[in-house]
Design a protein around this motif. Structure first.
Motif, PDB file in Angstrom:
ATOM      1  N   VAL A  23       0.847  -1.202   0.000  1.00 46.42           N
ATOM      2  CA  VAL A  23       0.000   0.000   0.000  1.00 46.42           C
ATOM      3  C   VAL A  23       0.877   1.246   0.000  1.00 46.42           C
ATOM      4  CG1 VAL A  23      -1.598   1.363   1.412  1.00 46.42           C
ATOM      5  CG2 VAL A  23      -2.015  -1.078   1.049  1.00 46.42           C
ATOM      6  N   ARG A  24       1.884   1.258   0.848  1.00 46.08           N
ATOM      7  CA  ARG A  24       2.789   2.409   0.933  1.00 46.08           C
ATOM      8  C   ARG A  24       3.482   2.659  -0.398  1.00 46.08           C
ATOM      9  NH1 ARG A  24       8.192   3.255   1.708  1.00 46.08           N
ATOM     10  NH2 ARG A  24       8.739   5.177   2.771  1.00 46.08           N
ATOM     11  N   LYS A  62      -0.670  11.629  -0.818  1.00 45.98           N
ATOM     12  CA  LYS A  62      -0.289  11.815   0.584  1.00 45.98           C
ATOM     13  C   LYS A  62      -1.120  10.917   1.495  1.00 45.98           C
ATOM     14  CE  LYS A  62       0.923  16.628  -0.106  1.00 45.98           C
ATOM     15  NZ  LYS A  62       0.625  18.016   0.281  1.00 45.98           N
ATOM     16  N   GLN A  63      -0.515  10.511   2.600  1.00 48.22           N
ATOM     17  CA  GLN A  63      -1.227   9.707   3.591  1.00 48.22           C
ATOM     18  C   GLN A  63      -2.493  10.423   4.052  1.00 48.22           C
ATOM     19  OE1 GLN A  63       1.293   8.771   6.930  1.00 48.22           O
ATOM     20  NE2 GLN A  63       2.001   6.879   5.975  1.00 48.22           N
ATOM     21  N   ALA A  64      -2.405  11.710   4.277  1.00 53.04           N
ATOM     22  CA  ALA A  64      -3.553  12.474   4.766  1.00 53.04           C
ATOM     23  C   ALA A  64      -4.721  12.403   3.786  1.00 53.04           C
ATOM     24  CB  ALA A  64      -3.158  13.925   5.016  1.00 53.04           C
ATOM     25  N   HIS A 100      -5.459  10.944  10.185  1.00 60.42           N
ATOM     26  CA  HIS A 100      -4.165  10.711   9.544  1.00 60.42           C
ATOM     27  C   HIS A 100      -3.309   9.765  10.382  1.00 60.42           C
ATOM     28  CE1 HIS A 100      -0.015  12.390   8.237  1.00 60.42           C
ATOM     29  NE2 HIS A 100      -0.313  11.309   7.555  1.00 60.42           N
ATOM     30  N   ALA A 101      -3.280   9.984  11.697  1.00 63.83           N
ATOM     31  CA  ALA A 101      -2.451   9.148  12.582  1.00 63.83           C
ATOM     32  C   ALA A 101      -2.888   7.683  12.532  1.00 63.83           C
ATOM     33  CB  ALA A 101      -2.515   9.661  14.009  1.00 63.83           C
ATOM     34  N   THR A 102      -4.188   7.447  12.446  1.00 62.53           N
ATOM     35  CA  THR A 102      -4.697   6.077  12.369  1.00 62.53           C
ATOM     36  C   THR A 102      -4.262   5.427  11.063  1.00 62.53           C
ATOM     37  OG1 THR A 102      -6.599   6.662  13.734  1.00 62.53           O
ATOM     38  CG2 THR A 102      -6.786   4.655  12.403  1.00 62.53           C
ATOM     39  N   TYR A 103      -4.408   6.157   9.960  1.00 63.56           N
ATOM     40  CA  TYR A 103      -3.987   5.611   8.676  1.00 63.56           C
ATOM     41  C   TYR A 103      -2.492   5.331   8.675  1.00 63.56           C
ATOM     42  CZ  TYR A 103      -2.747   4.805   3.939  1.00 63.56           C
ATOM     43  OH  TYR A 103      -2.211   4.215   2.826  1.00 63.56           O
ATOM     44  N   ASN A 104      -1.709   6.234   9.234  1.00 67.78           N
ATOM     45  CA  ASN A 104      -0.262   6.050   9.298  1.00 67.78           C
ATOM     46  C   ASN A 104       0.078   4.744  10.003  1.00 67.78           C
ATOM     47  OD1 ASN A 104       2.329   6.491  11.180  1.00 67.78           O
ATOM     48  ND2 ASN A 104       2.650   7.460   9.193  1.00 67.78           N
ATOM     49  N   ARG A 105      -0.599   4.449  11.099  1.00 70.01           N
ATOM     50  CA  ARG A 105      -0.342   3.199  11.828  1.00 70.01           C
ATOM     51  C   ARG A 105      -0.726   1.972  10.996  1.00 70.01           C
ATOM     52  NH1 ARG A 105      -1.921   6.561  16.104  1.00 70.01           N
ATOM     53  NH2 ARG A 105      -4.051   5.765  16.166  1.00 70.01           N
ATOM     54  N   LEU A 106      -1.774   2.091  10.193  1.00 67.33           N
ATOM     55  CA  LEU A 106      -2.145   0.977   9.314  1.00 67.33           C
ATOM     56  C   LEU A 106      -1.062   0.736   8.273  1.00 67.33           C
ATOM     57  CD1 LEU A 106      -5.907   1.786   8.623  1.00 67.33           C
ATOM     58  CD2 LEU A 106      -5.018  -0.064  10.048  1.00 67.33           C
ATOM     59  N   ALA A 160       1.948  -0.756  12.347  1.00 69.38           N
ATOM     60  CA  ALA A 160       1.793  -0.638  13.794  1.00 69.38           C
ATOM     61  C   ALA A 160       0.378  -1.027  14.219  1.00 69.38           C
ATOM     62  CB  ALA A 160       2.098   0.791  14.247  1.00 69.38           C
ATOM     63  N   ARG A 161      -0.548  -0.941  13.296  1.00 73.38           N
ATOM     64  CA  ARG A 161      -1.931  -1.355  13.528  1.00 73.38           C
ATOM     65  C   ARG A 161      -2.314  -2.297  12.388  1.00 73.38           C
ATOM     66  NH1 ARG A 161      -6.992   2.653  14.824  1.00 73.38           N
ATOM     67  NH2 ARG A 161      -8.545   1.016  14.907  1.00 73.38           N
ATOM     68  N   ARG A 162      -2.990  -3.364  12.721  1.00 71.22           N
ATOM     69  CA  ARG A 162      -3.343  -4.386  11.726  1.00 71.22           C
ATOM     70  C   ARG A 162      -4.459  -3.901  10.808  1.00 71.22           C
ATOM     71  NH1 ARG A 162      -3.912 -10.644  12.921  1.00 71.22           N
ATOM     72  NH2 ARG A 162      -1.721 -10.441  12.544  1.00 71.22           N
ATOM     73  N   LEU A 163      -4.255  -4.107   9.498  1.00 77.18           N
ATOM     74  CA  LEU A 163      -5.302  -3.813   8.521  1.00 77.18           C
ATOM     75  C   LEU A 163      -6.433  -4.818   8.696  1.00 77.18           C
ATOM     76  CD1 LEU A 163      -3.296  -3.179   5.251  1.00 77.18           C
ATOM     77  CD2 LEU A 163      -4.887  -1.601   6.292  1.00 77.18           C
ATOM     78  N   ARG A 164      -7.650  -4.328   8.764  1.00 81.10           N
ATOM     79  CA  ARG A 164      -8.805  -5.211   8.854  1.00 81.10           C
ATOM     80  C   ARG A 164      -9.394  -5.390   7.456  1.00 81.10           C
ATOM     81  NH1 ARG A 164     -11.358  -2.025  13.784  1.00 81.10           N
ATOM     82  NH2 ARG A 164     -12.481  -1.170  12.009  1.00 81.10           N
ATOM     83  N   ALA A 165     -10.170  -6.424   7.286  1.00 85.56           N
ATOM     84  CA  ALA A 165     -10.741  -6.745   5.972  1.00 85.56           C
ATOM     85  C   ALA A 165     -11.521  -5.568   5.391  1.00 85.56           C
ATOM     86  CB  ALA A 165     -11.634  -7.972   6.079  1.00 85.56           C
ATOM     87  N   GLU A 166     -12.233  -4.828   6.230  1.00 86.92           N
ATOM     88  CA  GLU A 166     -13.021  -3.705   5.705  1.00 86.92           C
ATOM     89  C   GLU A 166     -12.158  -2.544   5.220  1.00 86.92           C
ATOM     90  OE1 GLU A 166     -13.394  -3.209  10.282  1.00 86.92           O
ATOM     91  OE2 GLU A 166     -13.475  -4.885   8.909  1.00 86.92           O
TER      92      GLU A 166
END
Length: 76
Positions: free
Chosen positions: A8-9, A18-20, A30-36, A40-46
């Motif tokens: 994705v990156r 941009k991530q934002a 933005h911070a939540t997306y950055n972690r995905l 740092a945060r697991r991508l969920r199916a949705e």
């Protein structure tokens, strides 16, 4: 083998997005997306179809089943 967050990156950077902008399209902070994206945060199916739509690619391309570059080349 590249994981989905790295893919994705790479796609996002190659498209100059941009991530934002992705976060806004997904309705995330933005911070939540950055972690995905950093893993740092697991991508969920949705998240997968939302990210694909925001990047303008198919879900298959996110998983590397066919490359974004070859799809763009075939449109020429």
């Amino acid at each position: 083998m590249m994981n989905i967050a790295s893919r994705v990156r790479d796609i996002r950077i190659n498209k100059g997005i941009k991530q934002a902008d992705i976060a806004e399209k997904m309705g995330l902070r933005h911070a939540t997306y950055n972690r995905l994206e950093t893993g740092a945060r697991r991508l969920r199916a949705e998240h997968i179809p939302l990210i694909a739509e925001a990047l303008g690619v198919t879900m298959a391309q996110l998983f590397g089943e066919n490359t974004v570059e070859s799809e763009d080349t075939n449109k020429s």
